[in-house]
Design a protein around this motif. Sequence first.
Motif, PDB file in Angstrom:
ATOM      1  N   ARG A 625       0.807  -1.216   0.000  1.00 21.61           N
ATOM      2  CA  ARG A 625       0.000   0.000   0.000  1.00 21.61           C
ATOM      3  C   ARG A 625       0.842   1.269   0.000  1.00 21.61           C
ATOM      4  NH1 ARG A 625      -5.458  -1.110   0.990  1.00 21.61           N
ATOM      5  NH2 ARG A 625      -5.625   0.984   0.142  1.00 21.61           N
ATOM      6  N   ALA A 626       2.162   1.125  -0.018  1.00 18.83           N
ATOM      7  CA  ALA A 626       3.024   2.290   0.170  1.00 18.83           C
ATOM      8  C   ALA A 626       3.291   3.030  -1.126  1.00 18.83           C
ATOM      9  CB  ALA A 626       4.343   1.855   0.778  1.00 18.83           C
ATOM     10  N   GLU A 627       3.457   4.322  -0.982  1.00 12.74           N
ATOM     11  CA  GLU A 627       3.864   5.144  -2.118  1.00 12.74           C
ATOM     12  C   GLU A 627       5.390   5.109  -2.231  1.00 12.74           C
ATOM     13  OE1 GLU A 627       2.674   9.185  -1.671  1.00 12.74           O
ATOM     14  OE2 GLU A 627       4.029   9.869  -3.222  1.00 12.74           O
ATOM     15  N   ILE A 628       6.037   5.300  -1.087  1.00 19.49           N
ATOM     16  CA  ILE A 628       7.495   5.209  -1.069  1.00 19.49           C
ATOM     17  C   ILE A 628       7.881   4.077  -0.118  1.00 19.49           C
ATOM     18  CG2 ILE A 628       9.647   6.372  -0.467  1.00 19.49           C
ATOM     19  CD1 ILE A 628       8.302   8.989  -1.191  1.00 19.49           C
ATOM     20  N   VAL A 629       8.711   3.166  -0.609  1.00 16.52           N
ATOM     21  CA  VAL A 629       9.171   2.043   0.212  1.00 16.52           C
ATOM     22  C   VAL A 629      10.658   2.208   0.463  1.00 16.52           C
ATOM     23  CG1 VAL A 629       9.395  -0.457   0.374  1.00 16.52           C
ATOM     24  CG2 VAL A 629       7.442   0.527  -0.825  1.00 16.52           C
ATOM     25  N   LEU A 630      11.029   2.193   1.718  1.00 18.99           N
ATOM     26  CA  LEU A 630      12.444   2.282   2.074  1.00 18.99           C
ATOM     27  C   LEU A 630      12.903   0.909   2.552  1.00 18.99           C
ATOM     28  CD1 LEU A 630      12.462   5.614   4.111  1.00 18.99           C
ATOM     29  CD2 LEU A 630      12.961   5.298   1.694  1.00 18.99           C
ATOM     30  N   PRO A 631      14.025   0.412   2.033  1.00 17.74           N
ATOM     31  CA  PRO A 631      14.506  -0.905   2.469  1.00 17.74           C
ATOM     32  C   PRO A 631      15.192  -0.803   3.834  1.00 17.74           C
ATOM     33  CG  PRO A 631      15.969  -0.017   0.811  1.00 17.74           C
ATOM     34  CD  PRO A 631      14.900   1.001   0.997  1.00 17.74           C
ATOM     35  N   ALA A 632      14.712  -1.564   4.782  1.00 22.84           N
ATOM     36  CA  ALA A 632      15.289  -1.521   6.129  1.00 22.84           C
ATOM     37  C   ALA A 632      16.201  -2.716   6.326  1.00 22.84           C
ATOM     38  CB  ALA A 632      14.184  -1.547   7.174  1.00 22.84           C
ATOM     39  N   ALA A 633      17.248  -2.524   7.080  1.00 23.66           N
ATOM     40  CA  ALA A 633      18.172  -3.606   7.393  1.00 23.66           C
ATOM     41  C   ALA A 633      17.552  -4.521   8.441  1.00 23.66           C
ATOM     42  CB  ALA A 633      19.483  -3.034   7.913  1.00 23.66           C
ATOM     43  N   THR A 634      17.830  -5.819   8.320  1.00 25.66           N
ATOM     44  CA  THR A 634      17.376  -6.765   9.344  1.00 25.66           C
ATOM     45  C   THR A 634      18.366  -6.735  10.504  1.00 25.66           C
ATOM     46  OG1 THR A 634      18.677  -8.520   8.397  1.00 25.66           O
ATOM     47  CG2 THR A 634      16.426  -8.296   7.593  1.00 25.66           C
ATOM     48  N   PHE A 635      18.119  -7.598  11.477  1.00 25.96           N
ATOM     49  CA  PHE A 635      19.016  -7.666  12.632  1.00 25.96           C
ATOM     50  C   PHE A 635      20.444  -7.993  12.210  1.00 25.96           C
ATOM     51  CE2 PHE A 635      18.024 -12.051  11.885  1.00 25.96           C
ATOM     52  CZ  PHE A 635      19.140 -12.748  12.317  1.00 25.96           C
ATOM     53  N   ALA A 636      20.591  -8.672  11.067  1.00 32.51           N
ATOM     54  CA  ALA A 636      21.930  -9.088  10.656  1.00 32.51           C
ATOM     55  C   ALA A 636      22.679  -7.985   9.931  1.00 32.51           C
ATOM     56  CB  ALA A 636      21.839 -10.317   9.758  1.00 32.51           C
ATOM     57  N   GLU A 637      21.967  -6.972   9.460  1.00 34.53           N
ATOM     58  CA  GLU A 637      22.618  -5.921   8.668  1.00 34.53           C
ATOM     59  C   GLU A 637      22.653  -4.601   9.411  1.00 34.53           C
ATOM     60  OE1 GLU A 637      19.569  -6.662   6.197  1.00 34.53           O
ATOM     61  OE2 GLU A 637      20.576  -7.965   4.764  1.00 34.53           O
ATOM     62  N   SER A 638      22.263  -4.606  10.672  1.00 38.15           N
ATOM     63  CA  SER A 638      22.285  -3.354  11.420  1.00 38.15           C
ATOM     64  C   SER A 638      22.566  -3.663  12.885  1.00 38.15           C
ATOM     65  CB  SER A 638      20.934  -2.646  11.296  1.00 38.15           C
ATOM     66  OG  SER A 638      19.923  -3.447  11.858  1.00 38.15           O
ATOM     67  N   SER A 639      22.872  -2.640  13.631  1.00 35.52           N
ATOM     68  CA  SER A 639      23.065  -2.790  15.067  1.00 35.52           C
ATOM     69  C   SER A 639      21.967  -2.014  15.778  1.00 35.52           C
ATOM     70  CB  SER A 639      24.429  -2.243  15.488  1.00 35.52           C
ATOM     71  OG  SER A 639      25.444  -2.842  14.734  1.00 35.52           O
ATOM     72  N   GLY A 640      21.623  -2.477  16.950  1.00 34.54           N
ATOM     73  CA  GLY A 640      20.578  -1.785  17.695  1.00 34.54           C
ATOM     74  C   GLY A 640      20.363  -2.457  19.032  1.00 34.54           C
ATOM     75  N   THR A 641      19.357  -1.987  19.746  1.00 40.65           N
ATOM     76  CA  THR A 641      19.087  -2.486  21.086  1.00 40.65           C
ATOM     77  C   THR A 641      17.659  -2.977  21.167  1.00 40.65           C
ATOM     78  OG1 THR A 641      20.552  -0.725  21.833  1.00 40.65           O
ATOM     79  CG2 THR A 641      19.352  -1.919  23.528  1.00 40.65           C
ATOM     80  N   LEU A 642      17.464  -4.137  21.787  1.00 37.42           N
ATOM     81  CA  LEU A 642      16.129  -4.690  21.990  1.00 37.42           C
ATOM     82  C   LEU A 642      15.908  -4.894  23.482  1.00 37.42           C
ATOM     83  CD1 LEU A 642      16.271  -7.484  19.251  1.00 37.42           C
ATOM     84  CD2 LEU A 642      15.155  -5.269  19.046  1.00 37.42           C
ATOM     85  N   VAL A 643      14.663  -4.775  23.904  1.00 37.82           N
ATOM     86  CA  VAL A 643      14.350  -5.007  25.315  1.00 37.82           C
ATOM     87  C   VAL A 643      13.537  -6.291  25.404  1.00 37.82           C
ATOM     88  CG1 VAL A 643      13.320  -4.060  27.393  1.00 37.82           C
ATOM     89  CG2 VAL A 643      14.308  -2.528  25.707  1.00 37.82           C
TER      90      VAL A 643
END
Lengths: 869, 171
Positions: A625-643
């Motif tokens: 349904r999106a007009e603009i789609v941005l590709p997001a990195a998965t857990f394997a391609e990015s760093s971040g914090t989860l609780v």
Amino acid sequence: MFSVLSVKDMVTIYIDSKPYEVKPDQNLLQACLTLGFDLPYFCWHPAMHSVGACRQCAVKLFKDEKDTRGRIVMSCMTPVAEGMRLSVDDAEARSFRASVIEWLMLNHPHDCPVCDEGGECHLQDMTVMTGHVYRRKRFPKRTHRNQYLGPFVNHEMNRCIQCYRCVRFYRGIAGGRDLNVFSCHDNVYFGRHEDGALESEFSGNLVEVCPTGVFTDKTLKRHYTRKWDLQTAPSVCVHCGVGCNTIAGERYGSLRRILNRHHRDVNSYFLCDRGRFGYEFVNSEKRIRSATCLPFSASGGKPHGEESRKIGKQAAVDQITKILASAKGVIGIGSPRASLETNFLLRKLVGPENFFAGLSDTEHRLVARIVAILREGPARTPSLQDIRAADAVLVLGEDAPNTAPLLALAIRQSVRNKQFEIAAKMRLPAWDDNAVRNSGAGARSPLFVATPYATRIDDIALRAFRADPVGIARLGFAIAREIEPSAPELPLAADGTGQDIPALAREIAAFLKAAKHPVIVSGTGCLNEQVLAAAANISRALCLAGPSAQLSFVLPECNTLGSGLLGGRTLDEAFTRMQDGLADTVIIAENDLYRRAGRREVDAFFRKARHVIVLDHLRNPTVERAEIVLPAATFAESSGTLVSSEARAQRFFQVFLAEGDVQAGWEWFDDLQRSMGKQPPGSETRLDDVTALLGREFPLLAPASSAAPPASFRVAGQKIPRQSHRFSGRTAMTAGADVHEPKPADDADTALAYSMEGHEGAPPPALTPRYWSPGWNSVQALGKSPQETGEETNSGESGVRLIEPTGSAPGYIGPETIGSEDWEATVAPPRYRIFGSEELSMQAPAIAEMARRAEDIPRQATGGNASHE
Amino acid sequence: MLSILKSLWTVLVTMFRKRVTIQYPEERPYLPPRWRGRIILSRDPDGKERCVACHLCSAACPVDCIALQAAEDETGRRYPAFFRINFSRCIFCGYCEEACPTYAIQLTPDFEMGEYLRKNLVYEKENLLISGQGKYHGYSFYRVAGLAVGGKDKGEAQNEEKPVDVKSLLP
């Protein structure tokens, strides 16, 4: 080395005439391994303890210093004692160990080059360690036929050395029934009674438990890579809320496998199959790799059926900036499966008043309640280690084996505490596995399971109670009142199941009160707030009555609690705001709204929206349904914090560089902020900056920045290498495209490097990309890591707990304070499946196959039953 | 003066010695079969690829110039999906050949690999795979290994017994 423990707690043993201080409650093998001796073993496992089956860990024991003859003993079956004298290096002990290996290798096939275990094989390591080089037996080798064991595990029975670890894990730890040992004498066979998929949801651990290549990872086999060739990084599982620590490995731009990363307080030595084999969604055909945009139409709407076109990173950012500048109102919808950083930067981009958490409305309400309960206390959330140590467990309304498999495994381990208690009374050491099991004679610590449907831990439960969520809440309130009479009452209407709730409540209350460490497990599974209130009241009643009760809530996704802590408005409000015309643009981060709300509502929402911008990894109905789609990195391609559900903030690290326009959600939102002039251009935002800013705005989340060492962390001035020192193909892997090798990528966000070069020793647990030690190439090298040997007791475990109860709860939660919708629950509570209920893992072919089978089996089973009757 | 005469004398004496220079390329030197030149991938006596994609050559390679990916055919026989050697990095040390457990990778007495473009020194599997057995004749890894692959069942490899009947209790 052991400054933490007082000398009195330790005993002195003499190994090869040198004195060593060791902990007294262990066996000699453990003591020797802890001290760094290379002593070969097979059947011993730190979680399964000793049975003395393989006869490999022989050492020589001497009576006193005058004794020169000594006698050979199995170190794994010998308790440590004060003043003990032994020799690991004794010639006779060495030749004994060498001949045991030679026997084990008699029938071992000539397979290593085509064996998936090769290069990380405990048998290889031990063979090299004992010095057995040439086969002397000239007679033919015994062979076995293999079995088909499902899409997860490959079977190659010829390689078996009969250590019995597989059945001991599968039956003794995981509670599986369909793997066993067959036949007799030197023909013993480990497998199922017939071909078929392994039924236990922990079958993948056989891959790590098996010391050789009998059980290997079938998903890895399809894109096989040796251990030394994988680029690995420490990660956190994203397929449920437990937050198991993993090691993810990549080669040639695709994710190849997941291994367990030991965390004493979380998953310890094991993973569930969803976590181990769900990783393949990262390589899915459905991945979005480039920023795309629908052709702009004059009406501003989103023309259907038209080909979207790739526009590139910068153009996408520019276009979104333009849209946001001219928007009447912007709605930002976060996600419980996106990292804290991604959610937080989206919130910053759209402003707190326009940020919506992205949970379904029911879940939103439940999570808010859970956050309140956990913060106010008095019960603390237990780590999985605390659950494993519990002596009474009550599961209230949560199908834990399907929604939090490792938590269910912890419960399964906790019921064995009764056996350990009995064994301790008989002065049997806890590591003597067979003795503990025999003396316990099947005794179990009390476990009560109250759920709407049958669960896979019913077999170990003292009582299993089946009722609808309201019935479960009634039972919970009744238990609380039995423990502590001031707890609020709830009229016990007949629930129609014919079960005697007061009697059951009395029984459960008695067991919980008698326990020293009772644990209550509940969660959002029933979608009912009364159940949560009942669980909270029981834990409060227990805390008031004496024992230090702990309260664990199971949450469905990897960052659901993080979303709850960040706050944000409900999805319903977002829909209303759009329908009222207060907003016309929506940005959705890593969230499929069709999984959160009814199709009609979401459709109406998208129809009304002028601009829909979606950021995600995989194509899904929302992305369509999106007009603009941005590709997001998965857990394997990015760093971040989860609780995690335990409120433990844990960092996952980028394993490899994504191709195309793919970048982390928080990087996209940072680019957008910069492009909109909210951030000074030119400056760079790094992961640590985002977590620091997050901590400033949300004091409760401030500790999250210390979930792992910062990007500036160095050991002796060096980063931690993601590649092993044996990493191969560096000058050939990209030569097909371009013979000039690219410069290795820099990683400014983390203390890990995309390189073979860096600190060679053991890094802190949160930064451990692999387990390896000289001579120990298999996963058993974990036993040589500082976490295991106890050398680094102060180096800190990975992750940090965010919530400790303040004890400020005003009192019990009265049933009347909860909305009436939870009383008139007319809809059947949802039924969860380990394979099938989670969104991302279903894109992994092996998991999808198991989910399909699970749908087929009940149909066949009911058909079978009908014909019997 | 004396040194000049000495030099002239040395030249004069050397003129009558046996020549060691060969008029390459008109004249070819003898290179022994174990000379370490261009690397090839060989086939087993049945004409099938010997390489089983075990990754030992790439691990042994000191300059990391070998990259490959393992794949499996429908019969369970493993082979390299791609196999690439970057000869612009290769130092012809022969470690890959030493490491190879199947005699698949072999160094040959051919050194004439000069190229004007570096990228032409990147050899893929089709450039490496020859149709013969190379230096070592008669060896087929799968005839020795315990794995069942196409045309060879369990118990049919060299020095193997028939598969165990698990349901039998006879000694």
